[in-house]
Design a protein around this motif. Sequence first.
Motif, PDB file in Angstrom:
ATOM      1  N   ARG A   9       3.084   8.674   4.651  1.00 44.45           N
ATOM      2  CA  ARG A   9       4.505   8.949   4.427  1.00 44.45           C
ATOM      3  C   ARG A   9       5.311   7.780   4.962  1.00 44.45           C
ATOM      4  N   GLY A  10       5.685   6.899   4.071  1.00 41.59           N
ATOM      5  CA  GLY A  10       6.406   5.706   4.496  1.00 41.59           C
ATOM      6  C   GLY A  10       5.535   4.865   5.404  1.00 41.59           C
ATOM      7  N   HIS A  11       6.016   4.621   6.631  1.00 42.33           N
ATOM      8  CA  HIS A  11       5.277   3.805   7.589  1.00 42.33           C
ATOM      9  C   HIS A  11       4.380   4.650   8.500  1.00 42.33           C
ATOM     10  N   VAL A  12       4.256   5.943   8.225  1.00 43.45           N
ATOM     11  CA  VAL A  12       3.463   6.850   9.068  1.00 43.45           C
ATOM     12  C   VAL A  12       2.268   7.383   8.282  1.00 43.45           C
ATOM     13  N   ALA A  13       1.098   7.373   8.912  1.00 41.70           N
ATOM     14  CA  ALA A  13      -0.102   7.976   8.326  1.00 41.70           C
ATOM     15  C   ALA A  13      -0.397   9.278   9.058  1.00 41.70           C
ATOM     16  N   ILE A  14      -0.773  10.295   8.301  1.00 39.42           N
ATOM     17  CA  ILE A  14      -1.172  11.581   8.874  1.00 39.42           C
ATOM     18  C   ILE A  14      -2.663  11.764   8.629  1.00 39.42           C
ATOM     19  N   LEU A  15      -3.413  11.949   9.696  1.00 40.42           N
ATOM     20  CA  LEU A  15      -4.835  12.249   9.617  1.00 40.42           C
ATOM     21  C   LEU A  15      -5.027  13.719   9.994  1.00 40.42           C
ATOM     22  N   THR A  16      -5.680  14.475   9.123  1.00 41.29           N
ATOM     23  CA  THR A  16      -5.879  15.901   9.361  1.00 41.29           C
ATOM     24  C   THR A  16      -7.361  16.219   9.412  1.00 41.29           C
ATOM     25  N   LEU A  17      -7.807  16.797  10.526  1.00 39.89           N
ATOM     26  CA  LEU A  17      -9.172  17.302  10.632  1.00 39.89           C
ATOM     27  C   LEU A  17      -9.256  18.550   9.764  1.00 39.89           C
ATOM     28  N   ASP A  45      -3.843  -1.807   6.993  1.00 43.42           N
ATOM     29  CA  ASP A  45      -2.609  -1.581   6.240  1.00 43.42           C
ATOM     30  C   ASP A  45      -1.419  -1.934   7.123  1.00 43.42           C
ATOM     31  N   ARG A  46      -0.837  -3.083   6.895  1.00 42.66           N
ATOM     32  CA  ARG A  46       0.271  -3.548   7.729  1.00 42.66           C
ATOM     33  C   ARG A  46       1.559  -2.773   7.493  1.00 42.66           C
ATOM     34  N   GLU A  47       1.570  -1.912   6.489  1.00 42.24           N
ATOM     35  CA  GLU A  47       2.728  -1.063   6.277  1.00 42.24           C
ATOM     36  C   GLU A  47       2.762   0.122   7.243  1.00 42.24           C
ATOM     37  N   ILE A  48       1.600   0.485   7.777  1.00 36.39           N
ATOM     38  CA  ILE A  48       1.527   1.641   8.674  1.00 36.39           C
ATOM     39  C   ILE A  48       1.857   1.202  10.094  1.00 36.39           C
ATOM     40  N   ARG A  49       2.758   1.957  10.712  1.00 36.42           N
ATOM     41  CA  ARG A  49       3.205   1.613  12.056  1.00 36.42           C
ATOM     42  C   ARG A  49       2.923   2.712  13.078  1.00 36.42           C
ATOM     43  N   CYS A  50       2.511   3.896  12.623  1.00 39.24           N
ATOM     44  CA  CYS A  50       2.203   4.985  13.547  1.00 39.24           C
ATOM     45  C   CYS A  50       1.302   5.985  12.832  1.00 39.24           C
ATOM     46  N   ASN A 202       8.320   8.552  13.346  1.00 35.06           N
ATOM     47  CA  ASN A 202       9.288   7.755  12.592  1.00 35.06           C
ATOM     48  C   ASN A 202      10.182   6.921  13.508  1.00 35.06           C
ATOM     49  N   ARG A 203      10.475   7.425  14.714  1.00 35.14           N
ATOM     50  CA  ARG A 203      11.222   6.599  15.674  1.00 35.14           C
ATOM     51  C   ARG A 203      10.386   5.392  16.087  1.00 35.14           C
ATOM     52  N   ILE A 204       9.100   5.634  16.347  1.00 36.21           N
ATOM     53  CA  ILE A 204       8.207   4.534  16.700  1.00 36.21           C
ATOM     54  C   ILE A 204       8.100   3.547  15.541  1.00 36.21           C
ATOM     55  N   ALA A 205       8.046   4.075  14.319  1.00 34.68           N
ATOM     56  CA  ALA A 205       7.858   3.232  13.133  1.00 34.68           C
ATOM     57  C   ALA A 205       9.063   2.342  12.847  1.00 34.68           C
ATOM     58  N   GLN A 206      10.178   2.562  13.522  1.00 36.65           N
ATOM     59  CA  GLN A 206      11.339   1.689  13.349  1.00 36.65           C
ATOM     60  C   GLN A 206      11.190   0.380  14.125  1.00 36.65           C
ATOM     61  N   GLN A 207      10.186   0.306  14.999  1.00 37.28           N
ATOM     62  CA  GLN A 207       9.995  -0.894  15.822  1.00 37.28           C
ATOM     63  C   GLN A 207       9.311  -1.996  15.012  1.00 37.28           C
ATOM     64  N   PRO A 208       9.418  -3.244  15.460  1.00 37.05           N
ATOM     65  CA  PRO A 208       8.776  -4.361  14.736  1.00 37.05           C
ATOM     66  C   PRO A 208       7.258  -4.203  14.759  1.00 37.05           C
ATOM     67  N   PRO A 209       6.607  -4.156  13.605  1.00 36.66           N
ATOM     68  CA  PRO A 209       5.192  -3.762  13.559  1.00 36.66           C
ATOM     69  C   PRO A 209       4.236  -4.703  14.261  1.00 36.66           C
ATOM     70  N   ARG A 258      24.568  -4.134  15.383  1.00 37.77           N
ATOM     71  CA  ARG A 258      24.131  -3.295  14.260  1.00 37.77           C
ATOM     72  C   ARG A 258      22.669  -2.906  14.470  1.00 37.77           C
ATOM     73  N   PRO A 259      22.208  -1.870  13.796  1.00 43.56           N
ATOM     74  CA  PRO A 259      20.795  -1.504  13.907  1.00 43.56           C
ATOM     75  C   PRO A 259      19.914  -2.593  13.305  1.00 43.56           C
ATOM     76  N   ALA A 260      18.772  -2.810  13.923  1.00 45.22           N
ATOM     77  CA  ALA A 260      17.821  -3.790  13.402  1.00 45.22           C
ATOM     78  C   ALA A 260      17.007  -3.175  12.268  1.00 45.22           C
ATOM     79  N   VAL A 261      16.618  -4.025  11.331  1.00 46.19           N
ATOM     80  CA  VAL A 261      15.713  -3.617  10.242  1.00 46.19           C
ATOM     81  C   VAL A 261      14.510  -4.544  10.302  1.00 46.19           C
ATOM     82  N   PHE A 262      13.419  -4.042  10.824  1.00 44.81           N
ATOM     83  CA  PHE A 262      12.226  -4.853  11.011  1.00 44.81           C
ATOM     84  C   PHE A 262      11.318  -4.734   9.793  1.00 44.81           C
ATOM     85  N   LYS A 263      10.866  -5.885   9.317  1.00 43.33           N
ATOM     86  CA  LYS A 263      10.094  -5.921   8.071  1.00 43.33           C
ATOM     87  C   LYS A 263       8.646  -6.360   8.250  1.00 43.33           C
ATOM     88  N   GLY A 264       8.247  -6.620   9.482  1.00 45.03           N
ATOM     89  CA  GLY A 264       6.871  -7.057   9.682  1.00 45.03           C
ATOM     90  C   GLY A 264       6.635  -8.494   9.299  1.00 45.03           C
TER      91      GLY A 264
END
Length: 265
Positions: A9-17, A45-50, A202-209, A258-264
Amino acid sequence: MSLILTEKRGHVAILTLNRPDTMNPLGAPGDGDQVAEACAAINADREIRCVVLTGAGKAFSAGGDVKAMKERSGAFGGGGVELRDGYRNNIHRVVRSIYGLEVPSIAAVNGAAIGLGCDVACMTDIRIASDKARFGVTFLKLGLIPGDGGAWLLPRTIGMSRACELLFTGDVIDAPTAADWGLVSKVVPHEILMDEALALANRIAQQPPHALRLAKTLLKQGQTTTYDTLMEMSAAAQAIAHLTEDHMEGVDSILEKRPAVFKGA
């Protein structure tokens, strides 16, 4: 049934047992390969941040398959050498892969996290518990010891005294006790557990990857290395971070208010 499901989901991956009918047991033949493959894909996957790790159904994971232990089948079959290799090449691959995630990881503990299941939760960086969650390190009740690295990690998570109490008694503790002991960051109503975990992710995923991955590496290395070694690692990592475009974006965002927009980059 496949052990693990992956959703992005966007920059977040969900792993489900995903063995809900049997409370998500771990350690069946091939489990290590599945988890290693999923975690390697996330690291690449450099798009994933959390990452958020959770369990399907009513449990996070009840740990090893007790029925397979009784039958001495699957991961628990064979002689001493075969059993050792089963731990090293399968069960250890599960915990090593989760611990080796390069991006921050959150366990959303939705129910019982027992034995290996509790240790797997401890392999993540942050744990949030449902008010229905329970935690136990119950190996001794089965005549076993923590065979998956829990004896190394649990004291680093909750301190030696609490770790000894949990292991030596085999007690199962509730979510508020887990929070009091520092095993989880907080307890939330069961119905909003994933909402809370994803909001944090998602808060974590706003940081520079790039800096985010470097920061996690330093925190982990800092648990076992010397101060001087970590200082050298910090200097090298900081030099890399200074040369990224995201560093300049962070500086500009502060100067421009202003808010930062980090792009990796």
